[in-house]
Write an enzyme that holds these catalytic residues in place. Structure first.
Site: not given
Length: 601
Positions: A265, A269, A407-409
């Site tokens: 991730l 990001r 998404y991606e946190g």
């Protein structure tokens, strides 16, 4: 303390907060791409405009086989393996070139999801954590397009809290297979993937990664999800019912799946920021062109100040985020190079570099996604009623953009992660925040100086230096309160968000300053230096106000009495920047855009 860092003193992760502004040779800017990078940029640009954009409606309709075929055609150009080792068929290009590729692909709408899921979270776990046998078996096919990758992490009950996954893996009686049972959701590329990176709890409590091949008995797919945006991407649920996975397909160590998930991730990001910046440029160009052609009150609406403000602000925000993106790209590249020179393999170096700059990657994800959201919103507004129609591209871009903050946190998670990682590194002694924070506290008890900064960009350099002091003062005071037992930051997410936004503005402002100063020394820049200076002044003016607001909100949340008064005075001292005529600055920026009839920065 020296005013600038020497060329050899490359900043470590998070050190931008506590070290002086580096010299401009420590950043990479898009304006200095070399001939090889220019050729690659043109190759990607041509593929985008000849293969992807003409087929956007077909991609949006999820025409069967189209996205997979486009990935295969990208592979023929080598574009699926630009970040992979030559040993497996990759091109092993440097980080800055790979960043440039993502930037150029940003306007590819929903296809960016297919590309990013395959080349990022689909391939990197195998590169980072796979055995040599796994790399040799799977990476060549992923690079040449024979295999398409997917990444199965999220579950109905575990989104941001990924380690709460309920999918289970148990060793078979003969010890040859793991039996996986469970459910994954929001899985990109699931409809055409040949390979699935799957996370499950071994024995119910050891979070572990697996490589699962398409066609495994007991693995089934749900229907394509009906989504707000990125409609052209394949997104399905994946179900596992007594699915046998050979023990040799365990990825990494049993119980260490979190290392795979989180490290994949980090770069995810970073790449998301690059794709967002590229998409924002395309959207801003759409806004400029429509403003020039739309006539109201007998003149193009680009003549009106309110529209010019929007166009200019789009450019300022894109330019600022792009500056931070390429600065961090250069840091990643230099760290990769240094680690490989120290004896690490290509994969080990990439993994360690991503870990090193995890704070910056989290901040960039927030920056890129929120800049894109601002840009597409204002592009739609410039289009007026036509922006609300699906006949143009403004509405689709508006819908597609929204997922990037999730998404991606989520951006909230990434904001909190940035501060959590900063404090953790400080507690481990990896990052000396205490010393610089103490220096700021001592400065608060002294009389402020009244000398005026001198030299090129002196006022901007002082502003950035003071931004760092404001962050250190605010974060340091909150940390001290926590150590004294008067505050539990885990229960004070609002404060963390305030400090994270201050940290982000500081990173972006400094990166933009370095880029503009570097441009001032270049003879082949596209625009007069005054235009770049105008963008810098607008951004720092607005960032100063944001830092003061965020700092104030944080401080009054936990301090009181004389302590609060002292720190508020300090915050006022550290958020001073000579007021600029931002109206005129924005008009000058807008004039360049309007004349070019394009996003031209």
């Amino acid at each position: 303390m020296q005013d600038t860092l020497s060329q050899t003193d490359i900043l470590g992760g998070g050190e931008f907060l506590i070290k002086p502004t580096p010299s401009t040779d420590q950043t990479f800017i898009p304006e200095e791409i070399n001939e090889d990078q220019r050729m690659i940029k043109e190759t990607v640009h041509d593929f985008l405009h000849q293969e992807i954009l003409p087929n956007i409606d077909r991609i949006e309709a999820q025409e069967e086989g189209l996205s997979a075929n486009l990935l295969e055609r990208m592979a023929e150009l080598g574009l699926l393996g630009t970040h992979m080792p030559e040993a497996y068929g990759g091109m092993q290009l440097d980080t800055n070139t790979n960043t440039l590729i993502c930037d150029v692909l940003g306007p590819a709408a929903a296809f960016t999801v297919s590309y990013a899921a395959h080349t990022g979270i689909g391939m990197l776990p195998i590169l980072y954590f796979g055995t040599e046998a796994q790399k040799s078996k799977y990476l060549p096919g992923l690079i040449n397009g024979e295999l398409k990758a997917s990444y199965c992490l999220t579950e109905p009950s575990s989104g941001s809290d990924a380690l709460a996954a309920k999918t289970r893996a148990d060793l078979s009686e003969d010890g040859k297979d793991y039996i996986i049972n469970g459910q994954k959701m929001w899985i990109s590329n699931a409809g055409f993937a040949d390979l699935f990176i799957v996370f499950a709890q071994v024995d119910g409590d050891k979070f572990t990664g697996f490589i699962v091949e398409k066609g495994a008995k007991g693995m089934t797919l749900g229907a394509e999800e009906k989504k707000l945006g990125i409609k052209g991407s394949s997104t399905r649920q994946v179900f596992f019912e007594q699915v046998k996975v050979p023990v040799e397909n365990v990825l990494g160590e049993i119980g260490k799946g979190h290392l795979i998930a989180f490290n994949a991730l980090n770069i995810g990001r970073f790449k998301l920021c690059a794709l967002c910046v590229g998409g924002a440029k395309q959207s801003a160009a759409t806004a400029v062109r429509y403003a020039n052609e739309r006539v109201q009150f007998k003149q193009p609406i680009s003549n009106f100040g309110a529209i010019q403000h929007k166009l200019a602000e789009q450019a300022v925000q894109i330019f600022a985020s792009e500056s931070a993106l390429y600065r961090v790209s250069h840091l990643l590249q230099e760290k990769n190079r240094s680690l490989m020179e120290g004896g690490l393999s290509f994969a080990e170096a990439k993994l360690k570099a991503a870990e090193e700059y995890a704070i910056e990657c989290a901040l960039l994800k927030v920056s890129g996604s929120e800049v894109l959201d601002y840009v597409v919103d204002e592009t739609l507004q410039v289009h007026g009623g036509m922006g609300y129609s699906e006949e143009g591209t403004a509405a689709r871009a508006y819908r597609d953009s929204r997922i990037n903050r999730i998404y991606e946190g989520t951006n909230e998670i990434n904001r909190m992660l940035s501060i959590d990682m900063l404090f953790r590194r400080a507690m481990k002694g990896q990052l000396d925040i205490v010393g610089p924070a103490w220096e700021v506290q001592k400065e608060l008890s002294s009389m402020p100086g009244f000398e005026q900064p001198e030299g090129a960009y002196a006022a901007e350099k002082k502003a950035v230096k003071d931004f760092k002091k404001a962050v250190l003062m605010t974060a340091g005071a909150a940390a001290k309160m926590q150590m004294d037992g008067k505050l539990n930051l885990k229960d004070e997410q609002e404060i963390i968000m305030n400090v994270s936004d201050m940290l982000l503005d500081t990173l972006v402002a400094e990166s933009m300053l370095m880029r503009v100063e570097k441009l001032s020394g270049m003879d082949n820049r596209e625009h007069p230096q005054e235009i770049y200076d105008a963008m810098l002044k607008v951004f720092i003016t607005d960032a100063t106000a944001r830092l003061h607001k965020n700092g104030t909100d944080a401080l009054v949340s936990f301090a009181e009495g004389d302590l609060l008064r002292t720190m508020l005075m300090g915050l006022k001292r550290f958020t001073k920047y000579m007021p600029a005529n931002v109206k005129q600055a924005r008009r000058a920026i807008a004039a360049r855009l309007i004349e070019a009839n394009d996003y031209c920065f």
